[in-house]
Design an enzyme around this catalytic site. Structure first.
Site, PDB file in Angstrom:
ATOM      1  N   VAL A  80       0.821  -1.225   0.000  1.00  0.00           N
ATOM      2  CA  VAL A  80       0.000   0.000   0.000  1.00  0.00           C
ATOM      3  C   VAL A  80       0.851   1.269   0.000  1.00  0.00           C
ATOM      4  O   VAL A  80       0.362   2.346  -0.335  1.00  0.00           O
ATOM      5  CB  VAL A  80      -0.989   0.056   1.204  1.00  0.00           C
ATOM      6  N   SER A 163      -7.511   4.751  14.837  1.00  0.00           N
ATOM      7  CA  SER A 163      -7.222   3.936  16.030  1.00  0.00           C
ATOM      8  C   SER A 163      -7.634   4.729  17.254  1.00  0.00           C
ATOM      9  O   SER A 163      -7.662   5.969  17.235  1.00  0.00           O
ATOM     10  CB  SER A 163      -5.721   3.638  16.102  1.00  0.00           C
ATOM     11  N   TYR A 176       2.939   5.718  15.343  1.00  0.00           N
ATOM     12  CA  TYR A 176       1.639   5.120  15.053  1.00  0.00           C
ATOM     13  C   TYR A 176       0.524   6.160  15.235  1.00  0.00           C
ATOM     14  O   TYR A 176      -0.333   6.337  14.360  1.00  0.00           O
ATOM     15  CB  TYR A 176       1.437   3.919  15.987  1.00  0.00           C
ATOM     16  N   ALA A 178       0.718   9.438  15.310  1.00  0.00           N
ATOM     17  CA  ALA A 178       0.819  10.564  14.366  1.00  0.00           C
ATOM     18  C   ALA A 178       0.217  10.167  13.022  1.00  0.00           C
ATOM     19  O   ALA A 178      -0.508  10.934  12.387  1.00  0.00           O
ATOM     20  CB  ALA A 178       2.281  10.978  14.198  1.00  0.00           C
ATOM     21  N   LYS A 180      -2.066   7.864  12.495  1.00  0.00           N
ATOM     22  CA  LYS A 180      -3.523   7.712  12.632  1.00  0.00           C
ATOM     23  C   LYS A 180      -4.210   9.075  12.750  1.00  0.00           C
ATOM     24  O   LYS A 180      -5.316   9.265  12.233  1.00  0.00           O
ATOM     25  CB  LYS A 180      -3.854   6.828  13.843  1.00  0.00           C
TER      26      LYS A 180
END
Ligand SMILES: NC(=O)c1ccc[n+]([C@@H]2O[C@H](COP(=O)([O-])OP(=O)(O)OC[C@H]3O[C@@H](n4cnc5c(N)ncnc54)[C@H](O)[C@@H]3O)[C@@H](O)[C@H]2O)c1
Length: 274
Positions: A80, A163, A176, A178, A180
Site C-alpha cells: 500500500v 485507532s 503510530y 501521528a 492515525k
C-alpha cells in the site's frame, strides 16, 4: 406562533439498506485480522470484494473463506506504500464494472518506540504505510467513484482505519498515533471535498482488538494491556475483528447514508470523547 417546519424528507431505510448486492468493494489489509473480517462480512452482505495485501498466503485464505461462504472474491498482491501499485490494483478492480462503490483502507502496521529513541526511518516507514498507504487508496478510490458518479447514481463510501490512539496519548505511540491522526485529518478533509459527488468518507477508530497485530506484542505486555482494557471497558471485554467489521459494513452501506466526515469508535467504551 408559526409551527416549526419539519422537513418532509423521510428516507426509506429498510433493513435491506445493509444489502451490498451488485456493489464492488476494495479492502486493503484483507489478508489478516480486521481487514479479513471486513472483507468476509462485505462479501456476505453481497459485495464483490477485491482483497489487497502484501501477504499472498493470507490473501488466498481470505478469498477461500469468502468463496466458501458463497461470496465473490478477487485478490491483489500489493504494497500500500507504493502509489503506482495501489493505482494499478484499483484500476483493475474497477475495469470489469466501471465503478467502485466501497473502499476500506485497513492495512497498517504497529510501531512502538519512545520519542527520544525514534529514528527517521521508524517515522518514515510508519507514515508510508499507515498514512500514505491510506492516502493512495483514498485518492484512487475517490477518482474512480467521481468518474462513475457522472454516469450513474452518485454513490460511494470510503472507510479509513484510524485507532483509539487518536484519543489518548500512550508511551511509544508517537509514529503510530501521528499516522492515525493524519488519517483522521485526511478523512475529514476528503469528506468535505467529495461530498458533492455523493461520496462519503468516514474513519473507524477501534479500541484494543484481538488480531495477529496485537498478538505480536510480547505476552506479558499483551496480558497487561488486555487486562487494563477489560477493566476500563464498561462492557468488560476487548474487541474481536468482527466487532470492527460490523462498523465497516455500517459505514459501507446505505444505512449510514447521512454520515460523513465522522469517526466511529467501536472501542468497548474505553474512550468517550465528545
Ligand atoms: N488490532 C487492534 O487492536 C487495532 C486497533 C486500532 C486500529 N487498528 C488498525 O486496524 C488495521 C488492521 O489491523 P489488524 O489488527 O487487523 O492487524 P493485522 O496485522 O492482523 O493485519 C494488517 C494487515 O495489513 C497488511 N499490511 C501491512 N502493511 C502492508 C503494506 N505495506 N502493504 C499491504 N498490506 C500491508 C498485513 O499484511 C496484514 O494482512 C491497522 O490499520 C491497525 O492500525 C488495529
Amino acid at each position: 406562533m408559526t409551527p416549526r417546519q419539519v422537513s418532509p424528507y423521510r428516507p426509506v431505510m429498510p433493513l435491506t439498506a445493509y444489502d451490498l448486492s451488485g456493489r464492488t468493494a476494495f479492502v486493503t489489509g484483507a489478508a489478516s485480522g480486521i481487514g479479513r473480517a471486513s472483507a468476509v462480512l462485505l462479501a456476505e452482505a453481497g459485495a464483490s470484494v477485491h482483497c489487497a495485501d502484501r501477504d499472498t498466503q493470507g490473501l488466498h485464505e481470505t478469498a477461500t473463506l469468502i468463496k466458501a461462504a458463497g461470496g465473490t472474491a478477487h485478490t491483489h498482491y500489493l504494497d500500500v506504500a507504493d502509489r503506482a501499485q495501489v493505482e494499478q490494483a484499483v484500476a483493475s478492480a474497477t475495469a470489469a464494472t466501471g465503478r467502485l462503490d466501497i473502499m476500506a483502507a485497513i492495512a497498517g502496521i504497529m510501531h512502538n518506540s519512545p520519542v527520544l529513541e525514534t529514528r527517521d526511518e521508524d517515522l518514515d516507514r510508519v507514515l508510508s504505510i499507515n498514512f500514505k498507504g491510506v492516502l493512495y487508496a483514498c485518492q484512487a478510490a475517490a477518482r474512480a467513484m467521481i468518474t462513475a458518479a457522472t454516469s450513474a447514481a452518485p454513490r460511494g463510501s470510503i472507510i479509513t482505519m484510524a485507532s483509539g490512539a487518536v484519543d489518548t496519548g500512550g508511551p511509544g505511540l508517537l509514529c503510530y498515533g501521528a499516522a492515525k491522526a493524519a488519517v483522521v485529518q485526511l478523512t475529514k478533509t476528503l469528506a468535505t471535498e467529495v461530498g458533492p459527488h455523493g461520496i462519503r468518507v468516514n474513519a473507524v477508530a477501534p479500541g484494543w482488538i484481538r488480531t495477529p497485530m496485537t498478538d505480536r506484542h510480547d505476552s506479558d505486555a499483551q496480558a497487561h494491556t488486555e487486562g487494563l482494557m477489560i477493566r476500563m471497558s464498561p462492557l468488560g471485554r476487548v474487541g474481536e475483528p468482527e466487532d470492527i467489521a460490523h462498523a465497516v459494513l455500517h459505514l459501507a452501506s446505505d444505512a449510514s447514508a447521512f454520515t460523513t466526515g465522522q469517526i466511529l469508535r467501536p472501542n468497548g467504551g474505553v474512550a468517550m470523547p465528545w
